[in-house]
Design a protein around this motif. Sequence first.
Motif, PDB file in Angstrom:
ATOM      1  N   LEU B 117       1.568  59.020  -9.241  1.00 46.82           N
ATOM      2  CA  LEU B 117       2.025  57.624  -9.529  1.00 46.82           C
ATOM      3  C   LEU B 117       3.508  57.508  -9.205  1.00 46.82           C
ATOM      4  O   LEU B 117       3.782  56.434  -8.432  1.00 46.82           O
ATOM      5  N   ALA B 118       4.269  58.442  -9.342  1.00 48.79           N
ATOM      6  CA  ALA B 118       5.587  58.477  -8.881  1.00 48.79           C
ATOM      7  C   ALA B 118       5.794  58.518  -7.274  1.00 48.79           C
ATOM      8  O   ALA B 118       6.628  57.665  -6.925  1.00 48.79           O
ATOM      9  N   GLU B 119       5.183  59.366  -6.741  1.00 46.24           N
ATOM     10  CA  GLU B 119       4.939  59.266  -5.112  1.00 46.24           C
ATOM     11  C   GLU B 119       4.417  58.191  -4.613  1.00 46.24           C
ATOM     12  O   GLU B 119       5.043  57.394  -3.710  1.00 46.24           O
ATOM     13  N   ALA B 120       3.401  57.486  -5.247  1.00 49.08           N
ATOM     14  CA  ALA B 120       2.691  56.113  -4.690  1.00 49.08           C
ATOM     15  C   ALA B 120       3.743  55.146  -4.924  1.00 49.08           C
ATOM     16  O   ALA B 120       3.990  54.113  -4.037  1.00 49.08           O
ATOM     17  N   THR B 121       4.380  54.899  -6.099  1.00 50.06           N
ATOM     18  CA  THR B 121       5.486  53.943  -6.395  1.00 50.06           C
ATOM     19  C   THR B 121       6.592  54.195  -5.338  1.00 50.06           C
ATOM     20  O   THR B 121       6.993  53.102  -4.736  1.00 50.06           O
ATOM     21  N   ALA B 122       7.071  55.276  -4.897  1.00 49.34           N
ATOM     22  CA  ALA B 122       8.211  55.356  -3.878  1.00 49.34           C
ATOM     23  C   ALA B 122       7.387  54.916  -2.757  1.00 49.34           C
ATOM     24  O   ALA B 122       8.265  54.002  -1.666  1.00 49.34           O
ATOM     25  N   THR B 123       6.413  55.278  -2.324  1.00 51.66           N
ATOM     26  CA  THR B 123       5.508  54.715  -1.146  1.00 51.66           C
ATOM     27  C   THR B 123       5.476  53.136  -1.015  1.00 51.66           C
ATOM     28  O   THR B 123       5.957  52.400  -0.129  1.00 51.66           O
ATOM     29  N   VAL B 124       5.052  52.480  -2.404  1.00 50.29           N
ATOM     30  CA  VAL B 124       4.654  51.033  -2.317  1.00 50.29           C
ATOM     31  C   VAL B 124       6.131  50.396  -2.301  1.00 50.29           C
ATOM     32  O   VAL B 124       6.352  49.354  -1.493  1.00 50.29           O
ATOM     33  N   ARG B 125       7.234  50.829  -3.002  1.00 49.66           N
ATOM     34  CA  ARG B 125       8.466  50.309  -2.769  1.00 49.66           C
ATOM     35  C   ARG B 125       8.867  50.315  -1.247  1.00 49.66           C
ATOM     36  O   ARG B 125       9.754  49.066  -0.761  1.00 49.66           O
ATOM     37  N   ALA B 126       8.948  51.421  -0.796  1.00 48.53           N
ATOM     38  CA  ALA B 126       9.148  51.718   0.849  1.00 48.53           C
ATOM     39  C   ALA B 126       8.365  50.490   1.588  1.00 48.53           C
ATOM     40  O   ALA B 126       8.940  49.913   2.487  1.00 48.53           O
ATOM     41  N   HIS B 127       7.101  50.470   1.425  1.00 52.56           N
ATOM     42  CA  HIS B 127       6.307  49.451   2.137  1.00 52.56           C
ATOM     43  C   HIS B 127       6.758  48.196   1.839  1.00 52.56           C
ATOM     44  O   HIS B 127       6.910  47.358   3.007  1.00 52.56           O
ATOM     45  N   GLU B 128       7.187  47.612   0.685  1.00 50.33           N
ATOM     46  CA  GLU B 128       7.591  46.433   0.654  1.00 50.33           C
ATOM     47  C   GLU B 128       9.043  46.204   1.151  1.00 50.33           C
ATOM     48  O   GLU B 128       9.296  45.282   1.671  1.00 50.33           O
ATOM     49  N   ASN B 129       9.975  47.026   1.132  1.00 51.20           N
ATOM     50  CA  ASN B 129      11.346  47.158   1.397  1.00 51.20           C
ATOM     51  C   ASN B 129      10.997  46.983   2.834  1.00 51.20           C
ATOM     52  O   ASN B 129      12.066  46.008   3.423  1.00 51.20           O
ATOM     53  N   THR B 130      10.319  47.643   3.611  1.00 49.43           N
ATOM     54  CA  THR B 130      10.227  47.445   5.077  1.00 49.43           C
ATOM     55  C   THR B 130       9.634  46.276   5.378  1.00 49.43           C
ATOM     56  O   THR B 130      10.266  45.724   6.342  1.00 49.43           O
TER      57      THR B 130
END
Lengths: 157, 157
Positions: B117-130
């Motif tokens: 979850l922690a890894e996915a959350t970092a990825t999700v946030r990066a996806h939305e930030n980009t």
Amino acid sequence: MTRRKQMEKLELDAESSHLEGLIGYNLKRAYVIVQTDFRRVLGDDGFSPRAYSALSLVAQFPNITQTGLSKMLGIERSGLVAIIDDLEGRELVQRTTVAGDRRAQALLPTPKGIKALAEATATVRAHENTLFADFSQEDRATLIELLQRIRGLGEDK
Amino acid sequence: MTRRKQMEKLELDAESSHLEGLIGYNLKRAYVIVQTDFRRVLGDDGFSPRAYSALSLVAQFPNITQTGLSKMLGIERSGLVAIIDDLEGRELVQRTTVAGDRRAQALLPTPKGIKALAEATATVRAHENTLFADFSQEDRATLIELLQRIRGLGEDK
DNA sequence: TATTGTTATACTCTATAACTATA
DNA sequence: TATAGTTATAGAGTATAACAATA
């Protein structure tokens, strides 16, 4: 603590969840609300959101081809066939030949289709006006502007 | 007039279509953009939007029951079974018994689930930030606030 | 070779109804 | 009687691949 209080607490805590901070999650949940209300109001007229969108665009762009329409709707050509089959079966849209290209099918609304669209459009507008009664005109304009900016992000690819 | 010019004109005219003034239509189109990007970025980790949401809420509300989770997600109990089956099969979530109610299944994240979850959350946030790089913090906050107000409309029923 | 409409097919998401075991 | 989880089933919605007719 009662069960009800527990649920209320859960829902309150959810407000601060990181999930609640995600645009994608909020978009999905908001869309479900609006779509459900759309179907409740227009389902009786046999209009799903996509059938209404298709008829609306055919009326706006008479003689548009199926490929052109599928691009405007953002779906595959193959997926549009069933939508047009349905609209044509209900005599709301007509497939016609295109002069100069015997592969293409140009789409035209029938008089019955124009009338059905006008009625459905009045219903759709009433549905949104009722659902968004608490939203000011500025709120609605801001929302649509932001959503259209998101839509624009998809055109870069 | 070239074919390309014709298409551009069609797309330009679409901007003024009454379809373009509908919140529901814009919500749908915007959601497709964001969801597609979500899947592109998180698909490799095996997280669909709903699997990510479910795991996220289980981690935030440990020991939540399946019925409680289905209500938070806004889906039916029956639909949640496959989602939890999948997460449990990947050892990210555990079904446990509830003291005092042998009907219920309480859900807990596993250590592996917390890490994923922690890894996915970092990825999700990066996806939305980009994806939303062109959106100011104020734009994003306004958008989320408006979307959450729409979500609130669904609770009246 | 490329494009248009079409068909066949499959997959995801979701809902409804009915079942079981509990409460 | 009512509730929690489950299963079976069906219906949207959508995508991919392949095909015939035409460009």
